[in-house]
Enzyme design. Structure first.
Site, PDB file in Angstrom:
ATOM      1  N   LYS A   1      54.504  10.224  35.974  1.00 46.10           N
ATOM      2  CA  LYS A   1      54.883  11.178  36.226  1.00 46.10           C
ATOM      3  C   LYS A   1      54.393  12.888  35.897  1.00 46.10           C
ATOM      4  CE  LYS A   1      58.188   9.346  37.543  1.00 46.10           C
ATOM      5  NZ  LYS A   1      58.497   8.145  36.910  1.00 46.10           N
ATOM      6  N   GLY A   2      54.979  12.553  34.404  1.00 46.18           N
ATOM      7  CA  GLY A   2      54.910  13.703  33.429  1.00 46.18           C
ATOM      8  C   GLY A   2      53.425  14.425  33.518  1.00 46.18           C
TER       9      GLY A   2
ATOM     10  N   ARG B   1      84.715  10.743  42.545  1.00 48.14           N
ATOM     11  CA  ARG B   1      85.510  11.289  43.023  1.00 48.14           C
ATOM     12  C   ARG B   1      86.141  11.967  41.632  1.00 48.14           C
ATOM     13  NH1 ARG B   1      87.335  10.666  47.929  1.00 48.14           N
ATOM     14  NH2 ARG B   1      87.130   8.126  46.978  1.00 48.14           N
TER      15      ARG B   1
ATOM     16  N   ASP C   1      57.246   5.719  34.724  1.00 49.44           N
ATOM     17  CA  ASP C   1      57.116   5.212  33.520  1.00 49.44           C
ATOM     18  C   ASP C   1      54.994   5.513  34.348  1.00 49.44           C
ATOM     19  OD1 ASP C   1      58.151   5.361  31.707  1.00 49.44           O
ATOM     20  OD2 ASP C   1      58.867   3.007  32.062  1.00 49.44           O
TER      21      ASP C   1
ATOM     22  N   GLN D   1      62.221   8.075  37.321  1.00 43.17           N
ATOM     23  CA  GLN D   1      62.500   6.513  37.688  1.00 43.17           C
ATOM     24  C   GLN D   1      61.329   7.013  38.577  1.00 43.17           C
ATOM     25  OE1 GLN D   1      65.773   7.850  37.095  1.00 43.17           O
ATOM     26  NE2 GLN D   1      65.021   7.541  34.894  1.00 43.17           N
TER      27      GLN D   1
ATOM     28  N   GLY E   1      62.276   9.386  30.315  1.00 40.37           N
ATOM     29  CA  GLY E   1      60.956  10.187  29.483  1.00 40.37           C
ATOM     30  C   GLY E   1      59.529  10.172  29.875  1.00 40.37           C
ATOM     31  N   HIS E   2      59.207  11.727  29.850  1.00 45.67           N
ATOM     32  CA  HIS E   2      58.087  12.018  29.640  1.00 45.67           C
ATOM     33  C   HIS E   2      57.000  12.234  28.983  1.00 45.67           C
ATOM     34  CE1 HIS E   2      58.353  11.992  34.506  1.00 45.67           C
ATOM     35  NE2 HIS E   2      58.979  13.371  34.496  1.00 45.67           N
TER      36      HIS E   2
ATOM     37  N   THR F   1      63.921   4.269  24.811  1.00 39.37           N
ATOM     38  CA  THR F   1      63.928   3.501  24.386  1.00 39.37           C
ATOM     39  C   THR F   1      62.712   2.595  23.444  1.00 39.37           C
ATOM     40  OG1 THR F   1      63.670   1.968  25.883  1.00 39.37           O
ATOM     41  CG2 THR F   1      65.882   2.451  25.907  1.00 39.37           C
TER      42      THR F   1
END
Ligand code: IMP
Ligand code: MG
Length: 423
Positions: free
Chosen positions: A16-17, A144, A13, A224, A40-41, A300
């Site tokens: 970055k977006g 796997r 948070d 993240q 979430g951006h 969230t």
């Protein structure tokens, strides 16, 4: 611009977006390499708010291509919904601007159910996950037994594999006392999403290498942050992917020597959402920021925990990621403060510590040591150039860069694209 990796230097948070959206102007292709819809951006363009979880925010710029790489875990129903949501907001999403790796693993309803049950069972020791099924999906990948995007394109084969996985996971859910999943329901929802997604799915490694050959510039969008990295973060209070710069290579198949630059994004203070140690956490700054309506999660809606800037953490992030340049965001969040604290080091059992201890119990016992600097008590949201920032804000930013040992290159003073200062 060259090929640039952008990472979060804190606990996620970091904004970055918005920085990605800004940098995308100069890039040709924006690539996600890890994480899933736990991210979430929030990006605001021309007064319209876009919240993105899986699709890189580069999608908002016409003429750019977004790639979701092999290292991402994808909830097919969620990503199909995100595409539809963007289209409703007038953003066309086609194979011209979105390509999804055929090798990316799927997040399926049993991953979400198990994520939730594990958290419930842990009680007060919970991780505070986003409950998006991220941990169990990466767990299946490592074990796997995961299903991948390419399986979605083959309904018959997908159904067989899914039936096996649901059988095993229903047995597990039963041990938690949780209701079983109904195979047909899961299958049908996945296949509908699969049909929607099939046109986007291809070998993104080959696609990206062709881009490199053509000299197209790649921007790797980290999700993240450094201290949520499965290896380098505050384990077990982490996410399940490599959020640090190396993840951009393994998660996309673009080799290290093709990466030119690493930008670390950090807030002018620190936040974290979910449980786990947070040395500079501070109730006063939390209350102040929440009171301003800031620092509620995009995924969230949870109130984020807030604290002072932690240079011990960002210096370590500089090491692990090889951060060349810094983007500092949310400077305007500190505008009203008369004085501001910066954590320069910790003490542990009376000794000075300048790297975060990898031992969680020790990290929890660390006491931050602060230097206090004067605030600027002037709104910064309208600053567009370095020289338009108050002198105390300039000194503060210079100090953060010095302590982090990287070059300051971008400052963000608000959520809008224009509220960005380039140095
Ligand atoms: P998970 O990734 O949902 O398993 O959550 C693990 C931890 O990472 C929790 O503390 C989450 O709050 C945190 N986390 C996951 N994604 C993000 C993000 O995009 N921003 C901030 N924290 C995140
Ligand atoms: Mg976020």
């Amino acid at each position: 611009m060259a090929n640039t990796i952008l990472v979060g230097a804190q606990w996620g948070d970091e904004g970055k977006g918005k920085i990605i959206d800004f940098l995308t102007e100069k890039a040709d292709v924006v690539v996600r390499s890890q994480g899933g819809n736990n991210a979430g951006h929030t990006v605001i363009v021309g007064g319209t708010k876009y919240v993105l979880h899986l699709i890189p925010s580069g999608i908002l710029r016409p003429g750019k291509t977004c790639v979701i790489g092999n290292g991402v875990v994808i909830d097919p129903v969620a990503v199909a919904g995100e595409i539809d949501g963007l289209e409703k907001q007038g953003i066309a999403v086609t194979h011209d601007n979105l390509i999804i790796s055929d090798c990316a693993h799927l997040v399926l309803p049993y991953h979400r159910a198990i994520d939730e049950q594990r958290e419930l069972k842990k009680g007060k020791n919970k991780i505070g996950t986003t409950k998006r099924g991220i941990g169990p999906a990466y767990g299946d990948k490592a074990a796997r037994v995961g299903l991948r995007m390419r399986d979605l394109c083959q309904p018959e084969l997908f159904s067989q594999k899914l039936a096996d996985r649901i059988e095993e996971n229903n047995a597990l859910l039963q041990t938690f006392g949780a209701p079983p999943l109904v195979f047909e329901e899961v299958r049908d929802a996945c296949l509908v999403a699969g049909e929607r997604l099939t046109p986007f799915i291809e070998n993104t490694v080959v696609y990206l290498h062709n881009c490199l050959k053509q000299g197209r510039e790649l921007l790797f969008e980290g999700a993240q942050g450094t201290f949520l990295d499965i290896d380098h973060g505050t384990y077990p209070y982490v996410t399940s992917s490599n959020t640090t710069a190396g993840g951009a290579c393994t998660g996309t198949g673009v080799p290290p020597h093709r990466m030119d630059n690493v930008i670390g994004v950090m807030k002018a203070y620190t936040t974290r959402v979910g449980e786990g140690p947070f040395p500079t956490e501070n109730a006063e700054i939390s209350d102040m920021l929440h009171g301003m309506g800031r620092e509620f999660g995009a995924t969230t809606g949870r109130a984020r925990r807030c604290g002072w800037f932690d240079a011990v953490a960002t210096r370590y992030a500089g090491m692990v990621n090889g951060i060349d340049e810094l983007a500092v965001t949310n400077l305007d969040g500190l505008d009203t403060l008369a004085s501001i604290k910066i954590c320069t080091h910790y003490t542990l059992d009376g000794k000075s510590v300048d790297v975060p201890p990898t031992d969680l119990a020790q990290l929890t016992q660390c006491v931050p040591v602060y230097e206090e600097v004067p605030g600027w008590q002037t709104p910064t949201e309208n600053a567009r150039k370095w020289k338009e920032l108050p002198p105390n804000a300039q000194s503060y930013l210079e100090r953060l860069a010095e302590l982090t040992d990287a070059r300051l290159s971008i400052v963000s003073v608000g959520p809008n694209r224009e509220q960005t200062i380039v140095l």
